[in-house]
Write a protein that holds these residues in place. Sequence first.
Motif, PDB file in Angstrom:
ATOM      1  N   ALA A  56       0.826  -1.213   0.000  1.00  0.00           N
ATOM      2  CA  ALA A  56       0.000   0.000   0.000  1.00  0.00           C
ATOM      3  C   ALA A  56       0.857   1.257   0.000  1.00  0.00           C
ATOM      4  O   ALA A  56       0.395   2.330  -0.394  1.00  0.00           O
ATOM      5  N   ALA A  57       2.110   1.134   0.449  1.00  0.00           N
ATOM      6  CA  ALA A  57       3.018   2.285   0.470  1.00  0.00           C
ATOM      7  C   ALA A  57       3.691   2.407  -0.895  1.00  0.00           C
ATOM      8  O   ALA A  57       4.554   1.611  -1.245  1.00  0.00           O
ATOM      9  N   PHE A  58       3.301   3.411  -1.674  1.00  0.00           N
ATOM     10  CA  PHE A  58       3.793   3.584  -3.037  1.00  0.00           C
ATOM     11  C   PHE A  58       5.315   3.765  -3.053  1.00  0.00           C
ATOM     12  O   PHE A  58       5.859   4.581  -2.301  1.00  0.00           O
ATOM     13  N   PRO A  59       6.031   3.008  -3.911  1.00  0.00           N
ATOM     14  CA  PRO A  59       7.496   3.125  -3.980  1.00  0.00           C
ATOM     15  C   PRO A  59       7.917   4.393  -4.711  1.00  0.00           C
ATOM     16  O   PRO A  59       8.189   4.385  -5.914  1.00  0.00           O
ATOM     17  N   VAL A  60       7.976   5.498  -4.005  1.00  0.00           N
ATOM     18  CA  VAL A  60       8.238   6.810  -4.599  1.00  0.00           C
ATOM     19  C   VAL A  60       9.597   6.835  -5.297  1.00  0.00           C
ATOM     20  O   VAL A  60      10.601   6.359  -4.756  1.00  0.00           O
ATOM     21  N   ASP A  63      -0.772  11.478  -2.069  1.00  0.00           N
ATOM     22  CA  ASP A  63      -1.411  11.943  -0.839  1.00  0.00           C
ATOM     23  C   ASP A  63      -1.279  10.867   0.231  1.00  0.00           C
ATOM     24  O   ASP A  63      -1.011   9.703  -0.060  1.00  0.00           O
ATOM     25  N   TRP A  64      -1.482  11.275   1.490  1.00  0.00           N
ATOM     26  CA  TRP A  64      -1.519  10.328   2.603  1.00  0.00           C
ATOM     27  C   TRP A  64      -2.933   9.750   2.688  1.00  0.00           C
ATOM     28  O   TRP A  64      -3.901  10.492   2.780  1.00  0.00           O
ATOM     29  N   VAL A  65      -3.043   8.422   2.651  1.00  0.00           N
ATOM     30  CA  VAL A  65      -4.345   7.755   2.632  1.00  0.00           C
ATOM     31  C   VAL A  65      -4.439   6.796   3.817  1.00  0.00           C
ATOM     32  O   VAL A  65      -3.488   6.049   4.088  1.00  0.00           O
ATOM     33  N   PRO A  66      -5.575   6.796   4.541  1.00  0.00           N
ATOM     34  CA  PRO A  66      -5.722   5.855   5.669  1.00  0.00           C
ATOM     35  C   PRO A  66      -5.636   4.410   5.182  1.00  0.00           C
ATOM     36  O   PRO A  66      -6.216   4.053   4.154  1.00  0.00           O
ATOM     37  N   TYR A  67      -4.912   3.601   5.931  1.00  0.00           N
ATOM     38  CA  TYR A  67      -4.805   2.175   5.598  1.00  0.00           C
ATOM     39  C   TYR A  67      -5.803   1.390   6.446  1.00  0.00           C
ATOM     40  O   TYR A  67      -5.850   1.560   7.670  1.00  0.00           O
ATOM     41  N   GLN A  79      -4.879   4.549  12.483  1.00  0.00           N
ATOM     42  CA  GLN A  79      -3.634   5.070  13.033  1.00  0.00           C
ATOM     43  C   GLN A  79      -2.496   4.896  12.043  1.00  0.00           C
ATOM     44  O   GLN A  79      -1.365   5.248  12.328  1.00  0.00           O
ATOM     45  N   ILE A  80      -2.820   4.311  10.872  1.00  0.00           N
ATOM     46  CA  ILE A  80      -1.807   4.046   9.851  1.00  0.00           C
ATOM     47  C   ILE A  80      -2.196   4.765   8.564  1.00  0.00           C
ATOM     48  O   ILE A  80      -3.325   4.634   8.085  1.00  0.00           O
ATOM     49  N   PHE A  81      -1.246   5.518   8.010  1.00  0.00           N
ATOM     50  CA  PHE A  81      -1.469   6.226   6.754  1.00  0.00           C
ATOM     51  C   PHE A  81      -0.324   5.891   5.804  1.00  0.00           C
ATOM     52  O   PHE A  81       0.835   5.844   6.217  1.00  0.00           O
ATOM     53  N   THR A  82      -0.651   5.656   4.535  1.00  0.00           N
ATOM     54  CA  THR A  82       0.373   5.346   3.546  1.00  0.00           C
ATOM     55  C   THR A  82       0.354   6.388   2.433  1.00  0.00           C
ATOM     56  O   THR A  82      -0.698   6.903   2.067  1.00  0.00           O
ATOM     57  N   MET A  83       1.536   6.695   1.905  1.00  0.00           N
ATOM     58  CA  MET A  83       1.627   7.610   0.770  1.00  0.00           C
ATOM     59  C   MET A  83       1.268   6.824  -0.484  1.00  0.00           C
ATOM     60  O   MET A  83       1.898   5.822  -0.795  1.00  0.00           O
ATOM     61  N   GLN A  84       0.239   7.276  -1.183  1.00  0.00           N
ATOM     62  CA  GLN A  84      -0.215   6.598  -2.386  1.00  0.00           C
ATOM     63  C   GLN A  84      -0.223   7.548  -3.570  1.00  0.00           C
ATOM     64  O   GLN A  84      -0.297   8.767  -3.404  1.00  0.00           O
ATOM     65  N   CYS A  85      -0.146   6.967  -4.768  1.00  0.00           N
ATOM     66  CA  CYS A  85      -0.139   7.731  -6.012  1.00  0.00           C
ATOM     67  C   CYS A  85      -1.320   7.272  -6.862  1.00  0.00           C
ATOM     68  O   CYS A  85      -1.499   6.072  -7.096  1.00  0.00           O
TER      69      CYS A  85
END
Length: 348
Positions: free
Chosen positions: A67-71, A165-169, A185-191
Amino acid sequence: MSPPKGRNGRKEANGSSHKDLTTRERSMKASGRGKRVKSTATTKQQQSQPEPEIFPDHRSLEDLWQAAFPVGTEWDQLDSVYKINWDFSNLEKAFEENGELYGKKVYLFGCTEPQLVFFEGRSKIVCIPVVVAVTSPFPPSDKIGIKSVQMEGETVVPMKQVKMDWVPYIPLENRLSRVESLKSQIFTMQCTQRRAALKQLKEEQIKKYEYCLPYFYQPFKEDEVEQDTVVQIMYPMEPPIVCEFDWEFDEIEEFTDNIVKEEALQPEHKEEFMKFVKERVTESKKKQRQAKEARKKAIEEMSPESKAAFESMRFYKFYPVQTPGTPDISNVKVPFINRYYGKAHAVL
């Protein structure tokens, strides 16, 4: 009149009794045959039913690392990252009781580190996925830095400009719940940039995604820009002169004479080149001065809560766990995240 009691009478009585018994037996036999047929049909039906399919249990945070986009990863390398069955059970365990991330608000972003490793019987370059976890009561940043060797300087833009953006997981066990009722309580950077739409973008726009770096500004720590005395020079001529000038250690005239000796610059352009370098130095010093003033102002205007949050913020860098189906990466783990975040407080 009562029936006769002779042999014939008994015969008739016995005959009547035998007849009744035979009827009952026939009824019981018929009933028995019916039950046996029903039992046989049930058995056949049970035999025809397929064996129940057994699905493996899914862990609640099993797809968290994906879920964490590989920036910053090149688009044509994304598929290769997910071809290998990477194991991030260490990241999952960090959220369990006594884990590093247990009970904390966490922001995650991904990246990849291409490394030469021995895998599948030979040495090959593998894009190793990495997940960085930031413990913070608020998003560490809403901006993205864009920098590359081919581009002069760098730019810092809002994340939404590059569709991030930061998206709730939502953990797997809660996927069927109402999202609005969950307090993540967990947010992942997504594209949200669709790969299918890349064909419509210009090459320059596509490359912009590959040069992205998650941005972080720590007001209590001097930025590299404030400390750097090296200026990147790209003097406009054909071909252009590309070099670095350090105003702390280099003397401008001696530096220029050496370039003339290397025949990269004609003697008649010496003065013009020196003027160009001095202008770049002046611009760099101005940026440093502005950065220091901005950092000082940010600290002065910061609330006590924000100061405490920045001071308690921690960075954790997670590498995949070694499994029989993955390459050995034990010798390539490093604490460095990127030029904005610096080094992780812990590498796991």
